[in-house]
Design a protein around this motif. Structure first.
Motif, PDB file in Angstrom:
ATOM      1  N   ILE A 190       0.988  -4.346  -3.685  1.00  0.00           N
ATOM      2  CA  ILE A 190       0.093  -3.694  -4.642  1.00  0.00           C
ATOM      3  C   ILE A 190       0.552  -2.267  -4.868  1.00  0.00           C
ATOM      4  O   ILE A 190       0.961  -1.573  -3.940  1.00  0.00           O
ATOM      5  N   GLN A 228      -0.739   1.196  -7.360  1.00  0.00           N
ATOM      6  CA  GLN A 228      -1.716   1.722  -8.314  1.00  0.00           C
ATOM      7  C   GLN A 228      -1.020   2.213  -9.573  1.00  0.00           C
ATOM      8  O   GLN A 228       0.118   2.677  -9.519  1.00  0.00           O
ATOM      9  N   SER A 282       3.860  -8.976 -11.925  1.00  0.00           N
ATOM     10  CA  SER A 282       3.301  -9.832 -10.891  1.00  0.00           C
ATOM     11  C   SER A 282       4.174 -11.073 -10.658  1.00  0.00           C
ATOM     12  O   SER A 282       4.584 -11.361  -9.528  1.00  0.00           O
ATOM     13  N   TYR A 336       4.551  -7.771  -7.594  1.00  0.00           N
ATOM     14  CA  TYR A 336       3.681  -6.610  -7.469  1.00  0.00           C
ATOM     15  C   TYR A 336       2.451  -6.775  -8.339  1.00  0.00           C
ATOM     16  O   TYR A 336       2.548  -7.188  -9.496  1.00  0.00           O
ATOM     17  N   ARG A 337       1.323  -6.411  -7.786  1.00  0.00           N
ATOM     18  CA  ARG A 337       0.084  -6.364  -8.561  1.00  0.00           C
ATOM     19  C   ARG A 337      -0.187  -4.898  -8.879  1.00  0.00           C
ATOM     20  O   ARG A 337      -0.345  -4.071  -7.973  1.00  0.00           O
ATOM     21  N   ILE A 374      -2.631  -2.121 -10.193  1.00  0.00           N
ATOM     22  CA  ILE A 374      -4.075  -1.986 -10.293  1.00  0.00           C
ATOM     23  C   ILE A 374      -4.464  -0.602 -10.804  1.00  0.00           C
ATOM     24  O   ILE A 374      -3.787   0.394 -10.549  1.00  0.00           O
TER      25      ILE A 374
END
Length: 97
Positions: free
Chosen positions: A3, A5, A67, A72-73, A75
């Motif tokens: 993850i 940001q 993703s 990778y996410r 957010i």
């Protein structure tokens, strides 16, 4: 899945949507052949200027490619900076799951 940001989302002067991750670099994302690119100087992902797709479509596409292809996410956070993003688009992006 890792993850990261999103530190900034914006529309540049050429009309391209960009997404700047806080720490991850995606130098090789061009290899996905998905029209998602990496700006090594600005350290952000970007799309071409929308033709048939909307900015919201491109946002969804970029985060999905990151993703699915990179693991990778990306957010949003309270610290995400919004640059030249209309309020309606901002609300739509925030609602994307």
């Amino acid at each position: 899945m890792k993850i990261d940001q999103i530190s900034e989302i914006g529309i540049d002067i050429q009309g391209k949507l960009y997404i700047k991750p806080s720490s991850t670099r995606f130098d090789l994302i061009y290899r996905t052949a998905t029209e998602v690119h990496w700006d090594a100087n600005g350290l952000f992902l970007f799309s071409p200027k929308p033709r048939e797709w909307t900015y919201l479509d491109w946002y969804r596409h970029i985060v999905n490619v990151v993703s699915n292809e990179c693991g990778y996410r990306l957010i949003l956070s309270d610290e995400t900076t919004w640059t030249n993003i209309p309020e309606k688009l901002k609300r739509q992006i925030i609602e994307v799951k």
